[in-house]
Design an enzyme around this catalytic site. Structure first.
Site: not given
Length: 352
Positions: A253, A239-240, A286, A317, A257-258
């Site tokens: 990558k 889990d980041m 991004e 974004e 943006h999520d």
């Protein structure tokens, strides 16, 4: 005395109806991808007639009438080129756009999987709830499916595969950007961690080009479960938001943006802990918003921004300046922006 009727100007009406009918273009494009029509034309080696296309389809009774209309629309959109033969028969050929959706090869990654992902019915469903997001502030995906996109993908194996196949194709394309813009970037690097790396495509491409590198593909359990084995790539579940494996370089990558700004800072701070104190860096891919941008790529970025709202709620974004702010808060005081005329753009950020 008759009342005067004011009809809308054609230009105004077309401007209104073009986005309203946009779903037709999307579905026609999905149709030609699923049928493999670009590959049929490509294998023929020259312009091809509708009848010749139909004979190559996996069907006992292909619908010529429907196919003709799909091809007509796709030709008007520049996906295919059309000319008339001496027999007054319409012949279809590839264009630079349709060559992008030919079957994947080692030299030319295909965009076909991302077309199928963007037009998957279950992933499209949240867009019907954009008005709900405006009025209630909720997440459109959760309104459509009663759970977050990450929970949904963990449960739906078929959609999970479509989703990550789409990401894998963009990963190959992203690596080609690295190879072009960063000819020597991995020369002194011994280890790379791709955070949220999906099924490991980027890590695999890096190791193929630089066999001395040990790569870690880091993602959630349901993603790693469908990741193929690659020589030189270790798949790691995690889990980041908690911790990220150590490496000389961390790659993000299409991750930031999520998430909203606070979550992005958490991710970036964990990246900061994962790289060496003096020489560590991260490479971010991004789609950057150009505030004055008016080109076709800018249109795609703004459309993607709405998609992030529908799918994640807090995602968006960002402009280069917004990314710079997040990086500085997270402990990356210096960065280098590499403008890319296509998608995505690249930011290389350093700990010192």
């Amino acid at each position: 005395m008759s009342e005067e009727i004011n009809f809308p100007a054609n230009e105004a009406l077309a401007t209104l109806l073009r986005p309203a009918f946009g779903f037709i273009d999307a579905m026609a494009l999905k149709c030609v991808v699923k049928l493999g029509i670009p590959d049929i034309i490509h294998s023929h080696g020259r312009p091809i007639s509708l009848t010749q296309i139909a004979t190559q389809l996996e069907s006992n009774s292909p619908g010529h009438r429907c196919l003709a209309r799909v091809m007509h629309v796709m030709s008007r959109r520049g996906i295919f080129a059309s000319t008339s033969s001496l027999e007054n028969e319409i012949l279809y050929d590839l264009t630079p756009s349709s060559r992008l959706i030919l079957k994947d090869s080692s030299n030319n990654p295909s965009y076909a999987p991302i077309i199928l992902m963007l037009n998957d019915p279950e992933l499209l469903a949240p867009l019907h709830y954009l008005s709900f997001t405006v009025t209630d502030g909720g997440v459109a995906f959760e309104k459509a499916h009663n759970c977050s996109i990450w929970e949904y993908l963990a449960e739906k194996e078929d959609v999970n595969k479509i989703f990550h196949d789409g990401l894998a194709c963009t990963a190959k394309i992203a690596f080609r950007v690295i190879a072009t813009e960063y000819k020597d970037v991995f020369a002194s690097v011994q280890s790379v961690v791709d955070v949220g790396g999906g099924t490991g495509t980027t890590a695999h491409e890096i190791v193929k080009a630089h066999p001395h590198i040990k790569a870690i593909n880091f993602d959630l359990p349901h993603v790693i479960a469908i990741a193929p084995k690659y020589d030189g790539v270790t798949h790691v579940v995690g889990d980041m938001f908690k911790a990220i494996p150590n490496g000389d370089v961390v790659i993000l990558k299409s991750i930031l943006h999520d998430w909203d700004d606070d979550d992005c800072v958490k991710i970036l701070k964990n990246c900061r802990k994962a790289v060496p104190e003096k020489t560590g860096k991260i490479i971010i891919f991004e789609q950057l918003v150009q505030q004055e941008g008016e080109g076709p790529i800018d249109d795609i970025v703004y459309a993607s921004d709405l998609l992030m709202i529908a799918h994640t709620g807090g995602g968006k974004e960002r402009t280069e300046a917004q990314c710079e702010t997040l990086l500085k808060i997270a402990g990356f005081p210096r960065y280098r922006f590499i403008g890319n005329p296509g998608l995505p753009s690249i930011i290389e950020a350093y700990v010192e």
